[in-house]
Design an enzyme around this catalytic site. Structure first.
Site, PDB file in Angstrom:
ATOM      1  N   HIS A 148       0.840  -1.201   0.000  1.00 29.75           N
ATOM      2  CA  HIS A 148       0.000   0.000   0.000  1.00 29.75           C
ATOM      3  C   HIS A 148       0.876   1.253   0.000  1.00 29.75           C
ATOM      4  O   HIS A 148       2.069   1.196   0.325  1.00 29.75           O
ATOM      5  CB  HIS A 148      -0.895   0.045   1.244  1.00 29.75           C
ATOM      6  CG  HIS A 148      -2.105  -0.833   1.139  1.00 29.75           C
ATOM      7  ND1 HIS A 148      -2.071  -2.172   1.425  1.00 29.75           N
ATOM      8  CD2 HIS A 148      -3.395  -0.556   0.782  1.00 29.75           C
ATOM      9  CE1 HIS A 148      -3.285  -2.683   1.255  1.00 29.75           C
ATOM     10  NE2 HIS A 148      -4.101  -1.733   0.856  1.00 29.75           N
ATOM     11  N   LYS A 179      -0.351   4.698   4.773  1.00 22.47           N
ATOM     12  CA  LYS A 179      -1.204   3.729   5.485  1.00 22.47           C
ATOM     13  C   LYS A 179      -0.626   3.459   6.875  1.00 22.47           C
ATOM     14  O   LYS A 179       0.566   3.247   7.031  1.00 22.47           O
ATOM     15  CB  LYS A 179      -1.312   2.427   4.685  1.00 22.47           C
ATOM     16  CG  LYS A 179      -2.268   1.440   5.321  1.00 22.47           C
ATOM     17  CD  LYS A 179      -2.754   0.389   4.337  1.00 22.47           C
ATOM     18  CE  LYS A 179      -3.711  -0.590   4.989  1.00 22.47           C
ATOM     19  NZ  LYS A 179      -4.931   0.055   5.479  1.00 22.47           N
TER      20      LYS A 179
HETATM   21  P1  NAD Z   1      -7.258   9.611   5.764  1.00 23.13           P
HETATM   22  O1  NAD Z   1      -6.354   9.794   6.939  1.00 23.13           O
HETATM   23  O2  NAD Z   1      -6.899  10.270   4.479  1.00 23.13           O
HETATM   24  O3  NAD Z   1      -8.748  10.072   6.135  1.00 23.13           O
HETATM   25  C1  NAD Z   1      -9.369   9.869   7.387  1.00 23.13           C
HETATM   26  C2  NAD Z   1     -10.161  11.119   7.685  1.00 23.13           C
HETATM   27  O4  NAD Z   1     -10.978  10.902   8.854  1.00 23.13           O
HETATM   28  C3  NAD Z   1      -9.262  12.344   8.009  1.00 23.13           C
HETATM   29  O5  NAD Z   1      -9.637  13.427   7.182  1.00 23.13           O
HETATM   30  C4  NAD Z   1      -9.536  12.606   9.485  1.00 23.13           C
HETATM   31  O6  NAD Z   1      -9.421  13.975   9.833  1.00 23.13           O
HETATM   32  C5  NAD Z   1     -10.973  12.120   9.609  1.00 23.13           C
HETATM   33  N1  NAD Z   1     -11.401  11.837  10.989  1.00 23.13           N
HETATM   34  C6  NAD Z   1     -10.706  11.251  12.002  1.00 23.13           C
HETATM   35  N2  NAD Z   1     -11.449  11.183  13.121  1.00 23.13           N
HETATM   36  C7  NAD Z   1     -12.652  11.738  12.820  1.00 23.13           C
HETATM   37  C8  NAD Z   1     -13.846  11.956  13.549  1.00 23.13           C
HETATM   38  N3  NAD Z   1     -13.953  11.600  14.838  1.00 23.13           N
HETATM   39  N4  NAD Z   1     -14.902  12.554  12.926  1.00 23.13           N
HETATM   40  C9  NAD Z   1     -14.815  12.930  11.624  1.00 23.13           C
HETATM   41  N5  NAD Z   1     -13.695  12.744  10.884  1.00 23.13           N
HETATM   42  C10 NAD Z   1     -12.637  12.158  11.463  1.00 23.13           C
HETATM   43  O7  NAD Z   1      -7.383   8.008   5.578  1.00 23.13           O
HETATM   44  P2  NAD Z   1      -7.920   7.213   4.289  1.00 23.13           P
HETATM   45  O8  NAD Z   1      -6.772   6.812   3.423  1.00 23.13           O
HETATM   46  O9  NAD Z   1      -9.065   7.949   3.693  1.00 23.13           O
HETATM   47  O10 NAD Z   1      -8.418   5.863   4.998  1.00 23.13           O
HETATM   48  C11 NAD Z   1      -9.388   5.892   6.011  1.00 23.13           C
HETATM   49  C12 NAD Z   1      -9.674   4.471   6.470  1.00 23.13           C
HETATM   50  O11 NAD Z   1     -10.296   3.732   5.414  1.00 23.13           O
HETATM   51  C13 NAD Z   1      -8.445   3.652   6.867  1.00 23.13           C
HETATM   52  O12 NAD Z   1      -8.775   2.847   7.994  1.00 23.13           O
HETATM   53  C14 NAD Z   1      -8.198   2.762   5.665  1.00 23.13           C
HETATM   54  O13 NAD Z   1      -7.529   1.563   5.964  1.00 23.13           O
HETATM   55  C15 NAD Z   1      -9.607   2.497   5.225  1.00 23.13           C
HETATM   56  N6  NAD Z   1      -9.782   2.091   3.818  1.00 23.13           N
HETATM   57  C16 NAD Z   1     -10.698   1.113   3.591  1.00 23.13           C
HETATM   58  C17 NAD Z   1     -10.990   0.750   2.293  1.00 23.13           C
HETATM   59  C18 NAD Z   1     -12.101  -0.258   2.062  1.00 23.13           C
HETATM   60  O14 NAD Z   1     -12.413  -0.579   0.901  1.00 23.13           O
HETATM   61  N7  NAD Z   1     -12.753  -0.733   3.120  1.00 23.13           N
HETATM   62  C19 NAD Z   1     -10.318   1.337   1.223  1.00 23.13           C
HETATM   63  C20 NAD Z   1      -9.394   2.350   1.485  1.00 23.13           C
HETATM   64  C21 NAD Z   1      -9.135   2.729   2.798  1.00 23.13           C
END
Ligand code: NAD
Length: 266
Positions: A154, A158
């Site tokens: 990744h 991550k």
């Molecule tokens: P990122 O850090 O870019 O985004 C996370 C966002 O959540 C940030 O903007 C942060 O400020 C916000 N946040 C944190 N706490 C919060 C709260 N209490 N209220 C509102 N907002 C809040 O991360 P990302 O790359 O977008 O990934 C996010 C998650 O999704 C990770 O756990 C990742 O592993 C997962 N993910 C899952 C899939 C899937 O298909 N299931 C795919 C990609 C990423």
């Protein structure tokens, strides 16, 4: 369906906004960010370069849930219990893509699922959900003489490892073999490890660049090797799956569902 996005300024949050705006049958209810985020007060749609929708990014979880039929969460594991509790309070469905939960956070999602529909998947892409099914099937066919290793790579940002998808693939392989992953999983190897134990399921993690996510399940025996691989070239596939899951929750009974349920894969 009015869809709310928590963590709307994140990498996935922005993808989700764009996907909701581009999908028929749904509208954007709004988005939240955590206190202190520079995105607070900015227009949610404008975060993706789209025409402003007159919806400022807020910090109030309850406001967003009250305005939504379903909320999509791709945030951080610590936020899940807060979002799960709000889903219960407001009777709003929840789609959870966030990965890396510890037991108490997972329990909060399961408690919410007793009251409302919750779809949780470590990977929302169609291709990875197909890979999960194939892994379960192949692991059930091949004997333990085929060593199973799961390799994932990744992007450099991550924060959890192995990825939630790699762990889900490990669960699928263990399930296919009829064993408990916890007893056979080898998540880290370092130093003098000794020879590989027959029946173990190993994990290897690579991080770098801007890769959306690659997973390979290796079945290695003496003289041959079978490899099943999925490569995501855009995070849009996860957003597309998440919005599809959000639409699928309409009228759905309370329960904890997977993408397998959403996609109708047997
Ligand atoms: P990122 O850090 O870019 O985004 C996370 C966002 O959540 C940030 O903007 C942060 O400020 C916000 N946040 C944190 N706490 C919060 C709260 N209490 N209220 C509102 N907002 C809040 O991360 P990302 O790359 O977008 O990934 C996010 C998650 O999704 C990770 O756990 C990742 O592993 C997962 N993910 C899952 C899939 C899937 O298909 N299931 C795919 C990609 C990423």
């Amino acid at each position: 369906m009015k869809i709310g996005i928590v963590g709307c300024a994140g990498r996935m949050g922005r993808m989700l906004i764009a996907e909701v705006l581009a999908t028929d049958g749904c509208s954007l209810a709004g988005g939240t960010e955590q206190p202190g985020s520079p995105a607070l007060g900015q227009d949610v749609a404008a975060l993706t370069g789209a025409e402003p929708a007159g919806l400022p990014v807020g910090a109030d979880t309850d406001d967003l849930f009250a305005a939504s039929d379903v909320v999509i969460d791709f945030t951080v594991p610590a936020a899940a219990p807060v979002h799960a509790a709000a889903a219960m309070r407001h009777g709003v469905a929840l789609v959870v893509g966030t990965t890396g939960f510890v037991a108490v956070q997972q329990a909060a999602l399961e408690a919410a699922a007793a009251e409302t529909a919750v779809v949780q998947a470590a990977n929302m892409s169609v291709g990875v959900n197909l890979l999960l099914g194939l892994t379960r099937q192949v692991a059930g066919i091949l004997d333990p003489g085929y060593d199973i290793e799961i390799v994932e790579m990744h992007h450099r940002h991550k924060v959890d490892a192995p990825s939630g998808t790699a762990l889900a693939l490990g669960e699928a392989a263990a399930d296919g073999r009829g064993v408990d992953l916890a007893t056979v999983s080898q998540r880290v190897r370092d130093g003098h490890t000794g020879a590989r134990r027959t029946g173990d399921i190993g994990f290897a993690t690579l991080r770098g660049g801007d890769l959306a996510g690659e997973h390979t399940v290796v079945f290695a025996a003496d003289g041959e090797r079978v490899e099943l691989t999925h490569k995501a070239s855009s995070r849009a596939v996860f957003a597309r799956g998440a919005v599809r899951a959000a639409l699928w929750t309409e009228g759905r009974a309370p329960g904890l569902y997977s993408m397998r349920d959403v996609l109708g894969f047997d």
